[in-house]
Write a protein that holds these residues in place. Structure first.
Motif, short mmCIF file in Angstrom:
data_model
loop_
_atom_site.label_atom_id
_atom_site.label_comp_id
_atom_site.label_asym_id
_atom_site.label_seq_id
_atom_site.Cartn_x
_atom_site.Cartn_y
_atom_site.Cartn_z
N VAL A 11 4.45 3.19 1.57
CA VAL A 11 5.73 3.40 2.23
C VAL A 11 6.48 4.55 1.57
CG1 VAL A 11 7.99 2.36 2.69
CG2 VAL A 11 5.91 1.04 3.08
N SER A 12 6.48 4.61 0.25
CA SER A 12 7.19 5.68 -0.44
C SER A 12 6.53 7.03 -0.21
CB SER A 12 7.31 5.37 -1.93
OG SER A 12 6.06 5.29 -2.51
N ALA A 15 7.56 8.08 3.28
CA ALA A 15 8.97 8.50 3.26
C ALA A 15 9.11 9.88 2.65
CB ALA A 15 9.81 7.48 2.51
N TYR A 33 13.49 2.42 3.85
CA TYR A 33 12.72 2.12 2.65
C TYR A 33 13.36 0.98 1.86
CZ TYR A 33 10.60 2.67 -1.92
OH TYR A 33 9.97 2.42 -3.10
#
Length: 51
Positions: A11-12, A15, A33
């Motif tokens: 996810v990071s 992002a 996030y």
């Protein structure tokens, strides 16, 4: 050989890529996030692993 990938680093990474491509989405991406990390922490999905 087993490769274990946890969801938070993915996810990071996603992002970060989106912020580089479209900097105007920074606050929106950060909000999503933080919500995702909070939900993962609350419901204990941190041990979810993809094989």
């Amino acid at each position: 050989m087993n490769i274990h990938i946890t969801i938070v680093p993915l996810v990071s990474l996603l992002a970060g890529i989106l912020i580089l491509v479209m900097p105007r989405l920074l606050s929106f991406i950060i909000a999503i996030y933080l919500i995702a990390v909070g939900l993962i922490g609350l419901f204990g999905l941190g041990s979810l692993r993809l094989h």
